[in-house]
Design an enzyme around this catalytic site. Sequence first.
Site, PDB file in Angstrom:
ATOM      1  CD  GLN A 128      -2.884  -1.357   0.235  1.00 31.05           C
ATOM      2  OE1 GLN A 128      -3.747  -0.492   0.196  1.00 31.05           O
ATOM      3  NE2 GLN A 128      -2.850  -2.366  -0.639  1.00 31.05           N
ATOM      4  N   GLY A 154     -11.694   2.624   5.111  1.00 31.86           N
ATOM      5  CA  GLY A 154     -10.840   1.808   4.252  1.00 31.86           C
ATOM      6  C   GLY A 154      -9.975   2.636   3.312  1.00 31.86           C
ATOM      7  CG  HIS A 155      -7.381   0.506   0.591  1.00 34.29           C
ATOM      8  ND1 HIS A 155      -6.448  -0.366   0.094  1.00 34.29           N
ATOM      9  CD2 HIS A 155      -8.585  -0.058   0.355  1.00 34.29           C
ATOM     10  CE1 HIS A 155      -7.061  -1.398  -0.421  1.00 34.29           C
ATOM     11  NE2 HIS A 155      -8.346  -1.241  -0.274  1.00 34.29           N
ATOM     12  CG  ASN A 156      -7.215   4.186  -2.457  1.00 32.76           C
ATOM     13  OD1 ASN A 156      -6.812   3.026  -2.341  1.00 32.76           O
ATOM     14  ND2 ASN A 156      -6.416   5.181  -2.764  1.00 32.76           N
ATOM     15  CB  SER A 203     -12.396   2.535  -3.579  1.00 27.91           C
ATOM     16  OG  SER A 203     -11.058   2.103  -3.626  1.00 27.91           O
TER      17      SER A 203
END
Lengths: 373, 373, 373
Positions: B234, B275-277, B295
Amino acid sequence: MPILLDTTKAPVLQRLLDETDTTGLTWSIEPGGAQALPSAEVVVAGIANLEHAGPQELSFVANPRYQSQLIDAQAAVVLVTAEVAQAYRDSLAQAGRADQALPLVVCNSPYLLFARIGQWFDRQLHSQPAGAIHPSAVVAPGAIVDPSAHVGPLAVIEAGVEIGPRARIGAGCVVGEGCRIGADTVLHPRVTLYRGVSMGARCVILSGAVIGDDGFGFAPDPSRAKGAWTKIPQFGGVRIGDDVEVGANTTIDRGALDDTVIGNGVKIDNQIMIGHNCRIGDHTAMAACVGIAGSTTIGQRCSIGGAAMIGGHLKIGDDVFISAATPVHSNIDKPGQYTGFFPMTEHAQWERNAVAVRHLATMAKRIKALEKK
Amino acid sequence: MPILLDTTKAPVLQRLLDETDTTGLTWSIEPGGAQALPSAEVVVAGIANLEHAGPQELSFVANPRYQSQLIDAQAAVVLVTAEVAQAYRDSLAQAGRADQALPLVVCNSPYLLFARIGQWFDRQLHSQPAGAIHPSAVVAPGAIVDPSAHVGPLAVIEAGVEIGPRARIGAGCVVGEGCRIGADTVLHPRVTLYRGVSMGARCVILSGAVIGDDGFGFAPDPSRAKGAWTKIPQFGGVRIGDDVEVGANTTIDRGALDDTVIGNGVKIDNQIMIGHNCRIGDHTAMAACVGIAGSTTIGQRCSIGGAAMIGGHLKIGDDVFISAATPVHSNIDKPGQYTGFFPMTEHAQWERNAVAVRHLATMAKRIKALEKK
Amino acid sequence: MPILLDTTKAPVLQRLLDETDTTGLTWSIEPGGAQALPSAEVVVAGIANLEHAGPQELSFVANPRYQSQLIDAQAAVVLVTAEVAQAYRDSLAQAGRADQALPLVVCNSPYLLFARIGQWFDRQLHSQPAGAIHPSAVVAPGAIVDPSAHVGPLAVIEAGVEIGPRARIGAGCVVGEGCRIGADTVLHPRVTLYRGVSMGARCVILSGAVIGDDGFGFAPDPSRAKGAWTKIPQFGGVRIGDDVEVGANTTIDRGALDDTVIGNGVKIDNQIMIGHNCRIGDHTAMAACVGIAGSTTIGQRCSIGGAAMIGGHLKIGDDVFISAATPVHSNIDKPGQYTGFFPMTEHAQWERNAVAVRHLATMAKRIKALEKK
């Protein structure tokens, strides 16, 4: 923020692929159109998503849904399947732009190849701390730390701990009495392991995770007060296999008498709670916020969606997919997808439907009565 | 436990209001009845809820629902709207007790004024640690700590970190390589920032929060074992705006390639997982235990109720209100409130209704069949 | 991994029971059959589940469901009720194996006796650290640490703290200004207490728990930006009674003006969130992942199932049982069990039923229309 190597480290494409672990992958470089660099000259200085990738960055199309972005991509090279490659060339030809085709790496699994190339980049970009014990760490006499392992500042390593080759213990971690940490395993900062936790090789434990804390066990103790409880000491341990990832602020209880067991390759996201004496089968993955009550066994290769809540003393078989936000209150023997949540609507509509839900059993009877007439 | 200043610090009402930030507020002091102190002599030594406030304590009525408590209040002074003030005086007059009226501060937004007065009290009561680096902290060479900033005991500040004016890093925090902390931002004890997290001015990060940990990204890797996964490193960061609050034990993943972005003024409660993004728009607030999968983009000024669970790759527009305990699995374009949870009933009734829910699709068909007859 | 004492510590059965706290229990040793050791000679070196217990290990049958395992058990001695004892002897007699009966301890509550014996074992196996302050701990001048209390490595004890007799503060804990820790209370490693938290005697706080963090309180502040919020400082404290357990990574907010209050004997599992100004009655137990929004009062002896989500400003009476995964949005006056979640099915079936749920209110009307005809 682009992910960029300094120029001295940026390899040409062929060298990058030679240095990447491509076990299980088949791949070939396909040259671009006339206007592209010859593939032997493509330098890969960075990696990026297709929409942001510039002319020195490698990108990928893992999902055919995104292949339409490819036609306008600016990347140095793109990882694609043979099907996506063909569609790309056809689209460019139709648009009379065949000479603009980018170099491609055609691969049976572009996403896996991307992951492996990412790991290559990760090694270049983030140097591992050298094997050393930071002078501020508190290491008990008798703890065995492999000379190639690293212990970060202000970590606490208690008596009887064994830390394997190249393992890394982050700043502020607490590793309790008698824990065993396998080779190449990494504890990010501020992880807590209670006494007697063992984990295999190549595990990654994210910050704030707590492993081996007491399971939630109490016996009713009316002798002290009406409704009072007394603690059942938790004697079991936690055994974690190889290649396991445990997310940030996740908690895994120690067993009551037997151990809690996490199989090889299990991937556990953030803020997950795994109760005492659970057993999780190899390669099962679970998304964030999942809770699993005590003594439940989950099979191999399961996927547990985020915030699914699994009751205690259950048995879930192999290859089961639990949807996000689904409560599970019974055993599942058969592979497949299982779901249970109330579908979201606008609030006013939900209110009307919620009233009806409360009278569903009566509605069912009324339908029966109508059918009899 | 009353919130009380020592007597040397207790101001008279007029001075308290003069020293309070009243930007955006209109207010006036209204004298009490004959038996009350002249408002120029009202000393405010503390603040309290209306039912507990004593004769030296300031209180407030933010919600007209609680205005009936006002008639028996003992406070030194009460913050109210003009409507509540009028109703209070009318009630007292009817009861023949007009001379007992308390002094009031009539204000367009009593709750906001109360918040600002609370901030005044907070500054008096809780002195900030002076700008200094505790000798037990481990600060890497090359980290830049503003001379007016404070670093608490046993904190770890890694290389390349920049800490702005008057920022405060609590005991036991770990601030990873290259993080940037804006002016007046406060990290409570035991916060973890992974490498490359940036945050603006005046943020407050509560204990146990983990920001910038690895997103949950894995590619299927059947070459290693059936069902096996390999980690996708990541590389993205986390960018946090100004005036953001992040709750205790909340986790915010770093992006995969691009950054995770938290807008200005976002308020995030405890035990939330982002969460990521993900991208969270300005001034959005979310209550505890919310999970947001990777996302997903959330607009400005949204309210997310506690334990709402929002799926990945979704787009939620501005001014959306998600009810507590609601799972969200689709995009939401239109402002408004959205809800989805099974209404609670007594267990026996739920059991009957739950059986019917499992046969709902069939019930729908049976109704159709009846209608055809 | 068996739970075994070294041989010098293993007692004979009678001595073990003499040294166990048996308050509120009635019990008697019943000799085994001819082939068993005379009960005066039974040595108890360990404890184990019935299916794993070997000839030197004590075990128990708490749930009559498991009594069938008893007939093949190998344990040194088994704790049972009189009913289970009778059924065991009858079964052995029928099988012509009466001489193989194991020694039993017949008891009115085998599970409670097992818990108490477990506590005895725990004391033998896990020696408590001696009363001492680790030299790496940072203890503010003026903090009062009882000479018999223990402070672990790298803990931070701020000014004005009082730590009672035999209390133990684990490695890496942060105990904020003015906290009071009662006698025999144990903070596991890496617990954070904000300023002014008080807790009674014999509490156990697991790793990663955060107690006394700011409640989530903000006033709308349109003067700064559309939709902006301003923080309401949180002045209240947290008061925790005696014999409370708080799980790993659980968070308990401090009150806004008044205190958050946790009664005596309350048992709180991992990753639970308790909002500001909640009041939890004595002996209430809640399983992991529960969330309770602010200002809610819960009665005595309640059981809250895992992942139940309880709204704010509610009142739940005594002896209420909330099922797992149930959202609670209204007061509950009456004791009993309450439930609300969408039952899980195979995904395809759920999809059909979910469509119908969205039209439930309409279905209800259509049934009414049919009935009118």
